[in-house]
Design a protein around this motif. Structure first.
Motif, PDB file in Angstrom:
ATOM      1  N   LEU A 153       0.744  -1.107   0.167  1.00  0.00           N
ATOM      2  CA  LEU A 153       0.105  -0.067  -0.008  1.00  0.00           C
ATOM      3  C   LEU A 153       1.080   1.242   0.002  1.00  0.00           C
ATOM      4  O   LEU A 153       2.187   1.359   0.260  1.00  0.00           O
ATOM      5  N   ALA A 154       0.460   2.359  -0.135  1.00  0.00           N
ATOM      6  CA  ALA A 154       1.189   3.600  -0.243  1.00  0.00           C
ATOM      7  C   ALA A 154       1.801   3.757   0.894  1.00  0.00           C
ATOM      8  O   ALA A 154       2.793   4.519   0.970  1.00  0.00           O
ATOM      9  N   ASP A 155       1.005   3.469   2.244  1.00  0.00           N
ATOM     10  CA  ASP A 155       1.766   3.797   3.501  1.00  0.00           C
ATOM     11  C   ASP A 155       2.736   2.464   3.745  1.00  0.00           C
ATOM     12  O   ASP A 155       3.374   2.477   4.980  1.00  0.00           O
ATOM     13  N   GLY A 156       3.197   1.632   2.772  1.00  0.00           N
ATOM     14  CA  GLY A 156       4.178   0.434   3.065  1.00  0.00           C
ATOM     15  C   GLY A 156       3.254  -0.572   3.482  1.00  0.00           C
ATOM     16  O   GLY A 156       4.160  -1.800   3.745  1.00  0.00           O
ATOM     17  N   GLY A 157       2.248  -0.702   3.922  1.00  0.00           N
ATOM     18  CA  GLY A 157       1.426  -1.880   4.325  1.00  0.00           C
ATOM     19  C   GLY A 157       1.339  -2.964   3.363  1.00  0.00           C
ATOM     20  O   GLY A 157       1.350  -2.907   2.247  1.00  0.00           O
ATOM     21  N   ASP A 158       1.169  -4.438   3.997  1.00  0.00           N
ATOM     22  CA  ASP A 158       1.345  -5.404   2.945  1.00  0.00           C
ATOM     23  C   ASP A 158      -0.175  -5.740   2.671  1.00  0.00           C
ATOM     24  O   ASP A 158      -1.207  -5.947   3.229  1.00  0.00           O
ATOM     25  N   TYR A 159      -0.333  -5.568   1.381  1.00  0.00           N
ATOM     26  CA  TYR A 159      -1.528  -5.738   0.722  1.00  0.00           C
ATOM     27  C   TYR A 159      -2.155  -7.317   0.856  1.00  0.00           C
ATOM     28  O   TYR A 159      -3.376  -7.255   0.949  1.00  0.00           O
ATOM     29  N   PHE A 160      -1.336  -8.148   1.037  1.00  0.00           N
ATOM     30  CA  PHE A 160      -1.663  -9.692   1.148  1.00  0.00           C
ATOM     31  C   PHE A 160      -2.527  -9.822   2.348  1.00  0.00           C
ATOM     32  O   PHE A 160      -3.495 -10.541   2.647  1.00  0.00           O
ATOM     33  N   ALA A 161      -2.166  -8.888   3.401  1.00  0.00           N
ATOM     34  CA  ALA A 161      -3.046  -8.836   4.521  1.00  0.00           C
ATOM     35  C   ALA A 161      -4.300  -8.417   4.319  1.00  0.00           C
ATOM     36  O   ALA A 161      -5.386  -8.811   5.182  1.00  0.00           O
ATOM     37  N   ILE A 162      -4.608  -7.650   3.397  1.00  0.00           N
ATOM     38  CA  ILE A 162      -6.018  -7.369   3.113  1.00  0.00           C
ATOM     39  C   ILE A 162      -6.795  -8.200   2.371  1.00  0.00           C
ATOM     40  O   ILE A 162      -7.669  -8.650   2.296  1.00  0.00           O
ATOM     41  N   ASN A 163      -5.826  -8.392   0.965  1.00  0.00           N
ATOM     42  CA  ASN A 163      -6.482  -9.680   0.103  1.00  0.00           C
ATOM     43  C   ASN A 163      -5.244 -10.674  -0.198  1.00  0.00           C
ATOM     44  O   ASN A 163      -4.249 -10.474  -0.993  1.00  0.00           O
ATOM     45  N   PRO A 164      -5.434 -11.920   0.363  1.00  0.00           N
ATOM     46  CA  PRO A 164      -4.389 -12.805   0.083  1.00  0.00           C
ATOM     47  C   PRO A 164      -4.278 -13.277  -1.349  1.00  0.00           C
ATOM     48  O   PRO A 164      -3.182 -13.938  -1.668  1.00  0.00           O
ATOM     49  N   LYS A 165      -5.150 -12.777  -2.237  1.00  0.00           N
ATOM     50  CA  LYS A 165      -4.980 -13.283  -3.751  1.00  0.00           C
ATOM     51  C   LYS A 165      -3.993 -12.401  -4.194  1.00  0.00           C
ATOM     52  O   LYS A 165      -3.335 -12.727  -5.383  1.00  0.00           O
ATOM     53  N   GLY A 166      -3.601 -10.863  -3.575  1.00  0.00           N
ATOM     54  CA  GLY A 166      -2.795 -10.171  -4.020  1.00  0.00           C
ATOM     55  C   GLY A 166      -3.222  -9.382  -5.229  1.00  0.00           C
ATOM     56  O   GLY A 166      -2.488  -8.621  -5.735  1.00  0.00           O
ATOM     57  N   ALA A 167      -4.501  -9.342  -5.716  1.00  0.00           N
ATOM     58  CA  ALA A 167      -4.887  -8.562  -7.066  1.00  0.00           C
ATOM     59  C   ALA A 167      -6.022  -7.693  -6.579  1.00  0.00           C
ATOM     60  O   ALA A 167      -6.473  -7.654  -5.462  1.00  0.00           O
TER      61      ALA A 167
END
Length: 202
Positions: free
Chosen positions: A38-52
């Protein structure tokens, strides 16, 4: 607050258009799809494990994924928007279109996004997409939009993937109905607003 996780130029434009049509208050968060950050450096996989993208975080904190599902969800939050009919055969006709766009048209671009795809395979993918365009063009000969005279969820999705033809230099002139349709959709106020919010313009 509804939050859409998006990447400019990606298929996440479809639910963004739908949110504007439905006039649903929302935030957007850009995702770096290469780094899955994410823009703040957060791990997107933590939000959507599919990564898309897209992913939609709804008011209770649950996260939904997959374009066809997000478009149905948004439509159901604002039934007066007519994004998708609320009942009857026409609802299923709209879902039929959504799933065709998802599985045949959207996924049909997959080989073109892969830099390892050989030229012959790229041509095969282009030819296959042409057949899908020919089918969808028949839906436009008597209608301003895919499902009638009004912009719907199916249009939000088809318009989004049609924009990729520019990236891959796919000539749409064999389908004049689609060329006119793309211009018609692009001029809709909700689409103009979504494109502006996405940050890429028309």
């Amino acid at each position: 607050m509804t939050t859409l996780f998006q990447a400019p130029g990606a298929c996440s434009l479809a639910p963004l258009i739908a949110l504007h049509i439905a006039e649903i208050a929302h935030d957007t968060v850009n995702v770096d799809l290469r780094a899955h950050k994410l823009a703040d450096g957060g791990d997107y996989f933590a939000i959507n494990p599919k990564g898309a993208v897209p992913a939609l975080k709804v008011d209770d904190g649950e996260v939904l994924t997959e374009n066809a599902v997000l478009l149905q969800y948004i439509a159901d939050q604002a039934p007066a928007s007519d994004l998708i009919p609320v009942s009857g055969l026409e609802r299923y006709r709209q879902l039929e279109l959504l799933n065709y766009i998802a599985t045949e048209v959207h996924k049909g671009f997959g080989p073109l996004f892969n830099p390892a795809t050989l030229p012959e395979a790229r041509q095969t993918a282009n030819d296959a997409l042409g057949k899908k365009f020919t089918f969808l063009a028949t839906k436009l000969q008597s209608n301003g939009f895919l499902a009638g005279a009004k912009l719907t969820a199916a249009d939000a999705y088809f318009f989004t993937v049609l924009r990729w033809t520019d990236m891959f230099k796919i000539d749409l002139s064999p389908w004049p109905a689609i060329v006119a349709y793309r211009q018609r959709v692009a001029s809709q106020p909700s689409v103009v607003a979504a494109l502006k919010e996405e940050g890429l313009g028309g």
